[in-house]
Design a protein around this motif. Structure first.
Motif, PDB file in Angstrom:
ATOM      1  N   THR A  64       0.825  -1.209   0.000  1.00 18.95           N
ATOM      2  CA  THR A  64       0.000   0.000   0.000  1.00 18.95           C
ATOM      3  C   THR A  64       0.858   1.258   0.000  1.00 18.95           C
ATOM      4  N   SER A  69      -6.744   3.948  -9.402  1.00 16.33           N
ATOM      5  CA  SER A  69      -7.540   2.839  -9.947  1.00 16.33           C
ATOM      6  C   SER A  69      -8.231   3.198 -11.251  1.00 16.33           C
ATOM      7  N   LEU A  75      -7.599  -0.210 -12.832  1.00 19.39           N
ATOM      8  CA  LEU A  75      -7.571  -1.256 -11.806  1.00 19.39           C
ATOM      9  C   LEU A  75      -9.000  -1.521 -11.340  1.00 19.39           C
ATOM     10  N   THR A  88      -8.985  -3.054  -6.971  1.00 20.21           N
ATOM     11  CA  THR A  88      -8.098  -2.436  -5.995  1.00 20.21           C
ATOM     12  C   THR A  88      -8.868  -1.360  -5.241  1.00 20.21           C
ATOM     13  N   ILE A 128      -4.854  -1.432   1.661  1.00 18.17           N
ATOM     14  CA  ILE A 128      -5.415  -1.723   0.338  1.00 18.17           C
ATOM     15  C   ILE A 128      -5.637  -3.216   0.142  1.00 18.17           C
ATOM     16  N   SER A 155      -6.352  -5.967  -3.036  1.00 21.10           N
ATOM     17  CA  SER A 155      -6.118  -5.988  -4.480  1.00 21.10           C
ATOM     18  C   SER A 155      -5.907  -7.420  -4.967  1.00 21.10           C
ATOM     19  N   ASP A 157      -3.593  -6.710 -10.542  1.00 22.49           N
ATOM     20  CA  ASP A 157      -3.715  -5.270 -10.337  1.00 22.49           C
ATOM     21  C   ASP A 157      -2.436  -4.679  -9.756  1.00 22.49           C
ATOM     22  N   VAL A 158      -1.819  -5.384  -8.815  1.00 23.07           N
ATOM     23  CA  VAL A 158      -0.567  -4.894  -8.228  1.00 23.07           C
ATOM     24  C   VAL A 158       0.520  -4.803  -9.294  1.00 23.07           C
TER      25      VAL A 158
END
Length: 348
Positions: free
Chosen positions: A78, A196, A201, A204, A245, A247, A251-252
């Motif tokens: 995060t 996002s 994203l 997330t 966060i 996710s 997405d990461v």
């Protein structure tokens, strides 16, 4: 969230070390069959996902297998999101890196000598609130800003600002509060608008409670070779920008790839973020060896473990989000890199 700084120097051995004997599929199968991990892996090359694998269960009790959309708490990863938001605000002239913490929270000890830049670099001297005795139990309940600030204000600085580096979650909790004050929005809305929505994203977000109905994973710890559920979880209203966060691995990886390819902040800001002091950048760890550069961060919160690295010379991003892990995150990322090289070699 408690131990967020990764030892990237250990990862460097992957570039010069011995044999790469397993492919990615072989390594993933090994992790699953030997009860070493459960979760999801994502690898990007040249901006595109080239490998994705989910192993084990998102929920053992319901025998629900993990899949590409399973959501995981990413803990201190995060911090890279939070530092990105702060640097966006700097670009827009809404915050200055040399601005004092006292502008926002004058009652925090030594706030008149601590800058935004000090906090981004973990050079503020602020006591790491997650080291407080009994904190892990206290943080399992909802905590608002007033309660968190009252806790933080109890402690004097550990050292003179900018005299050394020391990892402290307090820095990034406060940075997320500052973003909320400046933007007059909640951290979740800021995250959605500034990151996002900007790079697409879809999975997330910031959410205080674990919600298994949303394909969020349950987390586990190992006991005699068996995964046991963790019965209480951190309420994410406490960690905020330090570790709040949720996710997916994809997405990461998408975020890191977009970030370091200039799609979220400017090249000037990327240079600021990745110019290290004591191997710490702004929300990332930075290491260099034999001409190779690595940016990354790991995360640990409750039973969740995550890690992401970006290697700019290779345009390569490796990320994992796990809800159970019985070996070190660094060992996983090293072997994933070596297995990636072996997979490429076999596919030639």
């Amino acid at each position: 969230m408690k131990k967020g700084s990764i030892l990237l120097m250990v990862f460097l051995c992957a570039f010069i070390s011995c044999s790469q004997s397993q492919t990615l599929d072989e390594f993933s199968t090994h992790l699953e069959s030997k009860n070493k991990a459960m979760g999801t892996i994502s690898i990007f090359k040249n901006g595109k996902e080239v490998y994705h694998k989910s192993i084990g269960f998102a929920n053992l009790e319901k025998q629900k297998k993990a899949n590409k959309n399973t959501l995981y708490r990413i803990g201190s990863v995060t911090k890279t999101f939070t530092s990105t938001i702060i640097l966006q605000l700097v670009e827009e002239g809404k915050i200055n890196l040399d601005e004092k913490l006292a502008t926002y929270f004058p009652d925090i000890p030594n706030a008149e000598n601590i800058t935004i830049k000090h906090m981004l670099y973990h050079r503020s001297g602020l006591y790491n609130i997650t080291n407080e005795k009994g904190f892990e139990s206290w943080i399992s309940k909802p905590r608002d800003r007033k309660q968190m600030l009252a806790r933080i204000k109890k402690y004097q600085s550990d050292f003179k600002p900018d005299s050394k580096s020391a990892y402290s979650n307090t820095n990034y909790i406060l940075l997320s509060y500052i973003a909320e004050i400046v933007e007059k929005k909640t951290f979740n809305k800021i995250l959605k608008k500034r990151i996002s929505n900007k790079i697409g994203l879809k999975n997330t977000y910031f959410q205080k409670d674990l919600d298994l109905s949303k394909n969020e994973a349950m987390c586990y710890y190992p006991e005699n070779g068996v995964w046991k559920p963790i019965t209480y979880h951190t309420d994410l209203t406490g960690p905020m920008g330090a570790g709040a966060i949720t996710s997916t691995a994809k997405d990461v990886a998408t975020f890191y790839n977009a970030l370091f390819n200039g799609k979220i902040i400017s090249q000037k800001s990327i240079k600021q973020m990745t110019t290290p002091q004591d191997e710490m950048g702004m929300g990332v760890s930075v290491a260099n060896f034999n001409g190779e550069t690595i940016y990354g961060h790991n995360g640990a919160i409750d039973g969740f473990r995550s890690m992401v690295v970006y290697i700019p010379q290779k345009k390569l991003t490796i990320a994992f989000t796990f809800n159970a892990l019985s070996v070190s995150s660094t060992d996983i990322i090293i072997t994933l890199y070596k297995s990636y090289l072996q997979t490429i070699k076999q596919n030639k």
